[in-house]
Scaffold this active site. Structure first.
Site, mmCIF file in Angstrom:
data_model
loop_
_atom_site.group_PDB
_atom_site.id
_atom_site.type_symbol
_atom_site.label_atom_id
_atom_site.label_comp_id
_atom_site.label_asym_id
_atom_site.label_seq_id
_atom_site.Cartn_x
_atom_site.Cartn_y
_atom_site.Cartn_z
ATOM 1 C CE1 TYR A 156 -4.217 1.610 -0.284
ATOM 2 C CE2 TYR A 156 -3.360 2.782 1.903
ATOM 3 C CZ TYR A 156 -4.540 2.701 0.818
ATOM 4 O OH TYR A 156 -5.345 3.542 0.765
ATOM 5 C CE LYS A 163 -7.070 6.682 0.849
ATOM 6 N NZ LYS A 163 -8.255 7.311 0.210
HETATM 7 O O1 0WE Z 1 -6.968 3.212 -1.450
HETATM 8 C C1 0WE Z 1 -6.800 2.065 -2.118
HETATM 9 C C2 0WE Z 1 -6.395 2.229 -3.543
HETATM 10 C C3 0WE Z 1 -6.424 3.296 -4.052
HETATM 11 C C4 0WE Z 1 -5.333 3.474 -5.412
HETATM 12 C C5 0WE Z 1 -5.441 2.280 -6.203
HETATM 13 C C6 0WE Z 1 -4.741 2.366 -7.746
HETATM 14 C C7 0WE Z 1 -4.633 1.396 -8.583
HETATM 15 C C8 0WE Z 1 -4.386 1.890 -9.894
HETATM 16 C C9 0WE Z 1 -4.548 4.508 -5.668
HETATM 17 N N1 0WE Z 1 -3.790 4.637 -6.677
HETATM 18 C C10 0WE Z 1 -3.895 3.606 -7.750
HETATM 19 N N2 0WE Z 1 -3.061 3.640 -8.939
HETATM 20 C C11 0WE Z 1 -3.249 2.812 -9.897
HETATM 21 O O2 0WE Z 1 -2.588 3.098 -10.866
HETATM 22 N N3 0WE Z 1 -7.390 0.932 -1.396
HETATM 23 C C12 0WE Z 1 -7.880 0.729 0.003
HETATM 24 C C13 0WE Z 1 -7.318 -0.506 -2.216
HETATM 25 C C14 0WE Z 1 -5.962 -1.091 -1.951
HETATM 26 O O3 0WE Z 1 -5.125 -0.794 -2.897
HETATM 27 C C15 0WE Z 1 -3.924 -1.558 -2.482
HETATM 28 C C16 0WE Z 1 -4.306 -2.410 -1.469
HETATM 29 C C17 0WE Z 1 -5.785 -2.075 -1.034
HETATM 30 C C18 0WE Z 1 -6.667 -2.640 0.081
HETATM 31 C C19 0WE Z 1 -2.500 -1.469 -2.886
HETATM 32 C C20 0WE Z 1 -1.761 -2.334 -2.532
HETATM 33 C C21 0WE Z 1 -2.277 -3.153 -1.271
HETATM 34 C C22 0WE Z 1 -3.503 -2.882 -0.808
#
Ligand code: 0WE
Length: 256
Positions: A156, A163
């Protein structure tokens, strides 16, 4: 008389029908709110238009790149022109460059760190500042967070740091805007199967991990985020501000 009858809201972060923003928007709408939606880029316009269209003609649809001050200014000008005021704002926007979510945090580039914080955290400050003058009868601002803000979730990475900044910003905004009866809170959701989560290596295993280890032994469903969104927007939460509410089937309380 529903919980949000006659409330005016604006929703940032709908990309498609699986978006958390859409789940909360639907719940706000069912509770009686009138909603404006923004979309990020022409790419997403048709999606958001189709979804917002299910609410009839009453909705406003506005382009907004949250890293552009001019876009933000225009959005709130148009909300002022159509509704004359605002009660609710949903921030469900995040971005980190994909490679920053794949390697090690220690390798985060200056640019990836900057962009992640600009899109995912500073935007809440900019949107709150622009919204506040329209929230003349008080208001409720809700932002989406994730557990990676307080504990290390492998991969993450810089999103966790952004966050953490979003959650701290929520507290400082709650302090500044409290005298105007504007409340600012975060919902920290368990992992959801959204566009933003898809393509993240090991995401399905993470869902299985929550199922196995959360007290409720399951994952969160979108309607449950909607219900929490309605609660935070309603007078039931009139004394709640600056908080991070975990809607994660209890996962966050566990030590192991
Ligand atoms: O906040 C998120 C994801 C936010 C996010 C997702 C992406 C994917 C594609 C932000 N930026 C990008 N950029 C991209 O190019 N989450 C809470 C979901 C999430 O994302 C992770 C998680 C979880 C849970 C990434 C790694 C590990 C766990």
């Amino acid at each position: 008389m529903s919980l949000l009858t006659d409330k005016i809201g604006v929703v940032f972060g709908v990309a498609n029908k699986r978006s958390i923003a859409w789940a909360i928007a639907q719940a706000w709408h069912k509770a009686g709110a009138r909603l404006a939606f923004t979309y990020q880029g022409e790419r997403l316009k048709d999606n958001v238009e189709e979804l917002a269209g299910t609410f009839g003609q009453d909705t406003l649809l506005l382009p907004c790149d949250v890293t552009k001050d001019e876009d933000i200014q225009k959005v709130f000008e148009q909300i002022a022109a159509k509704y004359g005021r605002l009660d609710l704002l949903l921030h469900s926007v995040a971005f980190a460059p994909k490679d920053a979510l794949e390697g090690e945090f220690v390798n985060t580039s200056r640019e990836a760190f900057r962009v992640s914080h600009d899109v995912s955290a500073y935007s809440l400050v900019a949107l709150s500042r622009a919204a506040a003058p329209l929230m003349t009868s008080g208001g409720s601002i809700v932002a989406m967070s994730y557990y990676g803000a307080e504990k290390v979730v492998p991969h993450y990475n810089v999103m966790g740091v952004a966050k953490a900044s979003l959650e701290a910003s929520t507290r400082y905004l709650a302090y500044d805007l409290g005298p105007k009866k504007i409340r600012v809170n975060c919902i920290s959701a368990g992992p959801m199967n959204t566009l933003a989560a898809r393509g993240i290596a090991g995401f399905l295993d993470m869902m299985k991990h929550y199922e196995a280890h959360s007290p409720l032994k399951r994952n969160v469903v979108p309607d449950e985020l909607g219900a929490t969104g309605v609660f935070l927007a309603s007078d039931g939460a009139a004394a709640i501000t600056g908080q991070v509410l975990y809607v994660d089937c209890g996962y966050q309380i566990m030590g192991m």
